[in-house]
Design a protein around this motif. Structure first.
Motif, PDB file in Angstrom:
ATOM      1  N   ASN A 184       0.819  -1.195   0.000  1.00 27.42           N
ATOM      2  CA  ASN A 184       0.000   0.000   0.000  1.00 27.42           C
ATOM      3  C   ASN A 184       0.860   1.256   0.000  1.00 27.42           C
ATOM      4  O   ASN A 184       2.092   1.205   0.072  1.00 27.42           O
ATOM      5  CB  ASN A 184      -0.926   0.000   1.223  1.00 27.42           C
ATOM      6  CG  ASN A 184      -2.250   0.686   0.943  1.00 27.42           C
ATOM      7  OD1 ASN A 184      -2.279   1.747   0.343  1.00 27.42           O
ATOM      8  ND2 ASN A 184      -3.336   0.079   1.376  1.00 27.42           N
ATOM      9  N   THR A 189      -2.874   0.349   7.302  1.00 28.79           N
ATOM     10  CA  THR A 189      -4.086   1.084   6.985  1.00 28.79           C
ATOM     11  C   THR A 189      -5.106   0.161   6.363  1.00 28.79           C
ATOM     12  O   THR A 189      -4.769  -0.798   5.678  1.00 28.79           O
ATOM     13  CB  THR A 189      -3.792   2.250   6.022  1.00 28.79           C
ATOM     14  OG1 THR A 189      -5.023   2.931   5.720  1.00 28.79           O
ATOM     15  CG2 THR A 189      -3.179   1.753   4.715  1.00 28.79           C
ATOM     16  N   THR A 190      -6.373   0.429   6.666  1.00 26.98           N
ATOM     17  CA  THR A 190      -7.456  -0.343   6.052  1.00 26.98           C
ATOM     18  C   THR A 190      -7.938   0.308   4.765  1.00 26.98           C
ATOM     19  O   THR A 190      -8.762  -0.268   4.053  1.00 26.98           O
ATOM     20  CB  THR A 190      -8.637  -0.469   7.028  1.00 26.98           C
ATOM     21  OG1 THR A 190      -9.091   0.850   7.374  1.00 26.98           O
ATOM     22  CG2 THR A 190      -8.222  -1.210   8.286  1.00 26.98           C
ATOM     23  N   GLU A 191      -7.431   1.488   4.462  1.00 29.48           N
ATOM     24  CA  GLU A 191      -7.826   2.182   3.241  1.00 29.48           C
ATOM     25  C   GLU A 191      -7.203   1.490   2.029  1.00 29.48           C
ATOM     26  O   GLU A 191      -6.063   1.044   2.065  1.00 29.48           O
ATOM     27  CB  GLU A 191      -7.365   3.641   3.281  1.00 29.48           C
ATOM     28  CG  GLU A 191      -7.969   4.454   4.402  1.00 29.48           C
ATOM     29  CD  GLU A 191      -7.327   5.816   4.508  1.00 29.48           C
ATOM     30  OE1 GLU A 191      -7.878   6.775   3.940  1.00 29.48           O
ATOM     31  OE2 GLU A 191      -6.268   5.920   5.173  1.00 29.48           O
ATOM     32  N   THR A 192      -7.967   1.413   0.942  1.00 24.37           N
ATOM     33  CA  THR A 192      -7.413   0.854  -0.279  1.00 24.37           C
ATOM     34  C   THR A 192      -6.486   1.877  -0.924  1.00 24.37           C
ATOM     35  O   THR A 192      -6.571   3.076  -0.669  1.00 24.37           O
ATOM     36  CB  THR A 192      -8.514   0.488  -1.273  1.00 24.37           C
ATOM     37  OG1 THR A 192      -9.179   1.701  -1.697  1.00 24.37           O
ATOM     38  CG2 THR A 192      -9.525  -0.466  -0.654  1.00 24.37           C
ATOM     39  N   ARG A 193      -5.602   1.382  -1.762  1.00 27.26           N
ATOM     40  CA  ARG A 193      -4.680   2.289  -2.436  1.00 27.26           C
ATOM     41  C   ARG A 193      -5.444   3.287  -3.293  1.00 27.26           C
ATOM     42  O   ARG A 193      -5.116   4.471  -3.317  1.00 27.26           O
ATOM     43  CB  ARG A 193      -3.699   1.488  -3.296  1.00 27.26           C
ATOM     44  CG  ARG A 193      -2.642   2.344  -3.985  1.00 27.26           C
ATOM     45  CD  ARG A 193      -1.596   1.485  -4.682  1.00 27.26           C
ATOM     46  NE  ARG A 193      -0.533   2.306  -5.230  1.00 27.26           N
ATOM     47  CZ  ARG A 193      -0.578   2.890  -6.427  1.00 27.26           C
ATOM     48  NH1 ARG A 193      -1.644   2.719  -7.205  1.00 27.26           N
ATOM     49  NH2 ARG A 193       0.429   3.627  -6.858  1.00 27.26           N
ATOM     50  N   GLN A 194      -6.476   2.819  -4.001  1.00 23.18           N
ATOM     51  CA  GLN A 194      -7.226   3.752  -4.841  1.00 23.18           C
ATOM     52  C   GLN A 194      -7.880   4.847  -4.007  1.00 23.18           C
ATOM     53  O   GLN A 194      -7.855   6.022  -4.385  1.00 23.18           O
ATOM     54  CB  GLN A 194      -8.301   3.030  -5.655  1.00 23.18           C
ATOM     55  CG  GLN A 194      -9.056   4.012  -6.569  1.00 23.18           C
ATOM     56  CD  GLN A 194     -10.319   3.452  -7.183  1.00 23.18           C
ATOM     57  OE1 GLN A 194     -10.353   2.288  -7.548  1.00 23.18           O
ATOM     58  NE2 GLN A 194     -11.344   4.282  -7.298  1.00 23.18           N
ATOM     59  N   SER A 195      -8.458   4.493  -2.862  1.00 24.09           N
ATOM     60  CA  SER A 195      -9.158   5.500  -2.062  1.00 24.09           C
ATOM     61  C   SER A 195      -8.201   6.569  -1.551  1.00 24.09           C
ATOM     62  O   SER A 195      -8.604   7.714  -1.322  1.00 24.09           O
ATOM     63  CB  SER A 195      -9.893   4.843  -0.894  1.00 24.09           C
ATOM     64  OG  SER A 195      -8.975   4.315   0.046  1.00 24.09           O
ATOM     65  N   TYR A 204      -7.642   5.774 -12.114  1.00 26.01           N
ATOM     66  CA  TYR A 204      -6.782   4.889 -11.326  1.00 26.01           C
ATOM     67  C   TYR A 204      -6.335   3.682 -12.160  1.00 26.01           C
ATOM     68  O   TYR A 204      -5.179   3.253 -12.071  1.00 26.01           O
ATOM     69  CB  TYR A 204      -7.520   4.407 -10.076  1.00 26.01           C
ATOM     70  CG  TYR A 204      -6.699   3.469  -9.220  1.00 26.01           C
ATOM     71  CD1 TYR A 204      -5.662   3.949  -8.438  1.00 26.01           C
ATOM     72  CD2 TYR A 204      -6.953   2.098  -9.206  1.00 26.01           C
ATOM     73  CE1 TYR A 204      -4.889   3.099  -7.655  1.00 26.01           C
ATOM     74  CE2 TYR A 204      -6.196   1.236  -8.432  1.00 26.01           C
ATOM     75  CZ  TYR A 204      -5.172   1.741  -7.658  1.00 26.01           C
ATOM     76  OH  TYR A 204      -4.407   0.890  -6.891  1.00 26.01           O
TER      77      TYR A 204
END
Length: 316
Positions: A184, A189-195, A204
């Motif tokens: 990542n 982090t729980t966030e996706t790379r795109q987000s 993206y």
């Protein structure tokens, strides 16, 4: 997507990709798309962020080129198509951010001597940081600069101070050129790379297209040493208030208040010290890659850039 894919997933026929050697002989992959004849407006040097490649910004380059700007870019040392600094080709390593600055200073001097003015430098994220630091240290003197989500402070899950301490310890405990984390854009982090990067799934996917088409361009996570040096360089720039206050270059900053990777508050604080700076802020509608966001955000960002260039960069 189909209407603009030509400008996002193909190198323009009149553009050139080549290698440029730094004073110490390091190969940097470069992009050059000149405008010929009476249509010339000037020249723009665009510098990407950490781990990026210039292909991600072909859509922007097309817009600038249609407006008469010759566009140039290079992949930073250690990433993209430039020579790697680590045995691991998928780790973005650097020995010292001063090495980046030296490369930028040398390339800028050569580029300015060979291209029509006025000369504008744009930098995204790490590129924005390095552009501003090079200006503050009098290494480059563009007619104007545009900084997009500049990395003037880093956001981390446990805070910048604790992360820097941990990074310094980890650098001492093993190979400082080894990856600091996996996959990542930031650790734990729980966030996706795109987000973290953009709300626009199509844009993206352009990056994924280039990674699949040219897997050798993929960089991946930073090294522990890169992380330590990034904190140090950000702090150095923030503390050098006297140099910031002496900058005469007109500067436009585009900032995303909801940025999950860099600290927009640090950028706003630095902008307040600059004698000639404009700030355009975006809310939760924009993630880190403002110029690769959904059309509503991107259109507003492009309009701010074009207005700034028209007002502050007269044609020579």
């Amino acid at each position: 997507m189909a209407s603009s894919i030509l400008y996002r997933r193909a190198i323009p026929a009149s553009a050139r990709i080549s290698m440029w050697r730094t004073p110490d002989g390091w190969p940097l992959r470069t992009f050059a798309w000149p405008v010929e004849g009476a249509a010339q407006r000037g020249s723009i040097l665009f510098q990407t962020g950490r781990g990026d490649v210039f292909e991600k910004y072909l859509e922007l380059f097309s817009r600038l080129h249609r407006s008469g700007w010759s566009v140039t870019a290079f992949d930073w040392r250690g990433q993209g198509g430039s020579g790697r600094m680590s045995d691991n080709p998928h780790c973005g390593h650097i020995d010292d951010f001063g090495t980046y600055i030296g490369d930028l200073n040398a390339f800028f001097a050569d580029w300015k001597a060979k291209t029509p003015g006025p000369h504008v430098v744009m930098g995204h994220s790490m590129g924005g940081h390095l552009v501003l630091r090079a200006i503050a240290e009098s290494g480059i003197a563009p007619d104007a600069a545009i900084l997009i989500a500049p990395m003037l402070g880093l956001k981390t899950p446990v805070g910048a101070r604790l992360t820097e301490i941990a990074a310094r310890i980890m650098r001492r405990l093993g190979n400082p050129a080894r990856p600091a984390w996996k996959g990542n854009e930031k650790p734990n982090t729980t966030e996706t790379r795109q987000s973290l990067l953009t709300h626009d799934a199509d844009r993206y996917s352009d990056e994924l297209f280039w990674q699949q088409a040219q897997p050798e361009l993929l960089t991946g996570p930073p090294s522990w040493n890169w992380l330590v040096e990034a904190f140090a360089s950000c702090r150095r720039l923030r503390k050098d208030v006297d140099s910031l206050r002496r900058i005469s270059t007109p500067i436009l900053m585009l900032l995303a208040d909801a940025d999950g990777l860099v600290d927009p508050a640090a950028a706003r604080a630095i902008a307040a010290e600059l004698p000639d700076a404009q700030v355009e802020r975006f809310g939760p509608e924009s993630a880190h890659e403002i110029l690769r966001e959904e059309d509503s955000v991107r259109s507003r960002a492009i309009a701010a850039i074009e207005s700034f260039l028209n007002e502050r960069v007269p044609t020579e």
